[in-house]
Scaffold this active site. Structure first.
Site, mmCIF file in Angstrom:
data_model
loop_
_atom_site.group_PDB
_atom_site.id
_atom_site.type_symbol
_atom_site.label_atom_id
_atom_site.label_comp_id
_atom_site.label_asym_id
_atom_site.label_seq_id
_atom_site.Cartn_x
_atom_site.Cartn_y
_atom_site.Cartn_z
ATOM 1 N N GLY A 1 9.345 -18.738 -18.685
ATOM 2 C CA GLY A 1 7.940 -19.114 -18.590
ATOM 3 C C GLY A 1 7.662 -20.594 -18.716
ATOM 4 O O GLY A 1 6.541 -21.034 -18.443
ATOM 5 N N CYS B 1 -2.825 4.867 3.017
ATOM 6 C CA CYS B 1 -2.490 4.100 4.218
ATOM 7 C C CYS B 1 -2.691 4.983 5.449
ATOM 8 O O CYS B 1 -2.146 6.090 5.514
ATOM 9 C CB CYS B 1 -1.045 3.607 4.133
ATOM 10 S SG CYS B 1 -0.460 2.794 5.648
ATOM 11 N N CYS C 1 1.094 5.527 7.136
ATOM 12 C CA CYS C 1 2.173 6.295 6.505
ATOM 13 C C CYS C 1 1.699 7.224 5.403
ATOM 14 O O CYS C 1 2.486 8.020 4.881
ATOM 15 C CB CYS C 1 3.247 5.357 5.960
ATOM 16 S SG CYS C 1 2.730 4.415 4.498
ATOM 17 N N CYS D 1 -0.925 -0.277 4.257
ATOM 18 C CA CYS D 1 0.008 -0.885 3.315
ATOM 19 C C CYS D 1 0.066 -2.388 3.535
ATOM 20 O O CYS D 1 0.223 -2.856 4.671
ATOM 21 C CB CYS D 1 1.418 -0.325 3.498
ATOM 22 S SG CYS D 1 1.632 1.388 2.996
ATOM 23 N N CYS E 1 5.970 0.002 4.697
ATOM 24 C CA CYS E 1 5.237 0.938 5.556
ATOM 25 C C CYS E 1 6.105 1.418 6.720
ATOM 26 O O CYS E 1 6.153 2.609 7.022
ATOM 27 C CB CYS E 1 3.969 0.268 6.075
ATOM 28 S SG CYS E 1 2.788 1.384 6.867
#
Length: 288
Positions: free
Chosen positions: A30, A240, A243, A265, A271
């Site tokens: 970080g 979606c 799909c 997606c 996808c």
């Protein structure tokens, strides 16, 4: 006369300098490590930080995937892939599982990453305290003193104004219980993928000349108040239209003819793989 370029564009000295900064970033999760950001054949702000990380780490046996906001075919993704391929001759892929090195802008792939992979995220603004403090000197001191009241204040102001935290993307996270970090402008939906990720996640900001990292199996928590817990984007009752996926980050699109909205997606590779899998199942004969 044809000029011969170095493998992966950079000379070895430049690669070593970037790798040293990367190692320090991995050692201090970080923490923003300054580095001598190089000039690139693409403009700053178009992924130079991520690209420098990719080119400093890539090896001849690597398989590279580049995505831009979930898409493998965007102009930015295609341009970066061309530069990487032309200077290394490594294999390219759109399959997340097949890639050993993934460079991404604004998304973490839907397919869970493994310990054999490295994810490089492009970052425009690495400093999570920049909205409350313009001075780089002071923000460094605030990080050193673990003083993050400014980040909490921003979230508090959003709650007072909107009744909830309103970070559309780049919601700040606590890394390893020490540093508050900007996770690149990924949607809140992807923040949870940083927590105990098996893959090494590297973040590069070329314009701001910073590198930072989330090593594998690192504790990463999104900033939130106890009475206003962190929430991700909700796609309840939506799937979606291609799909049928209902557990991924979706893009809302508008049908130009009817004016109605539909969902797809965001991760195009996911996808396509799901569609191919569904077609294979339909084509496979069932036996009684």
């Amino acid at each position: 006369m044809k000029t011969m370029t170095h493998f992966a564009f950079f000379d070895e000295g430049s690669k070593k300098e970037i790798r040293r900064a990367t190692l320090k970033a991995v050692a201090i999760p970080g923490y923003q490590v300054p580095f001598a950001s190089r000039e690139m054949p693409i403009a700053r702000g178009w992924g130079t930080g991520g690209l420098q990380l990719t080119l400093s780490l890539i090896g001849k046996t690597d398989i590279v995937k580049v995505i831009d906001q979930g898409a493998d075919e965007s102009v930015n993704a295609v341009s970066i892939k061309k530069l990487v391929q032309q200077t290394t001759n490594v294999a390219l892929t759109e399959n997340t599982e097949a890639a050993s090195l993934i460079q991404s802008r604004h998304r973490i792939p839907e397919v869970p990453l493994t310990k054999e992979q490295i994810l490089v995220l492009q970052v425009p603004t690495p400093e999570p305290l920049r909205q409350v403090e313009a001075s780089e000197y002071i923000t460094k001191r605030l990080h050193a003193e673990d003083e993050y009241s400014g980040a909490w204040l921003l979230l508090f102001e959003q709650i007072m104004k909107y009744g909830k935290t309103a970070t559309g993307a780049d919601h700040p996270v606590y890394v390893n219980g020490r540093y508050v970090m900007a996770p690149s402008p990924i949607p809140r939906f992807d923040n949870q993928k940083l927590h105990y990720s098996e893959a090494l996640i590297l973040l590069g900001a070329g314009r701001e000349k910073k590198i930072y990292a989330v090593p594998p199996y690192t504790d990463v928590n999104s900033l939130a108040f106890e009475d206003y817990p962190f929430t991700v984007e909700s796609f309840a009752d939506h799937t979606c239209y291609l799909c049928g996926a209902d557990d991924v980050f979706l893009d809302e699109l508008i049908d130009e003819t009817s004016g109605k909205s539909y969902y797809q997606c965001n991760d195009t590779s996911y996808c396509v793989d799901r569609l191919n899998s569904l077609k294979e199942k339909e084509a496979t004969p069932t036996h009684a």
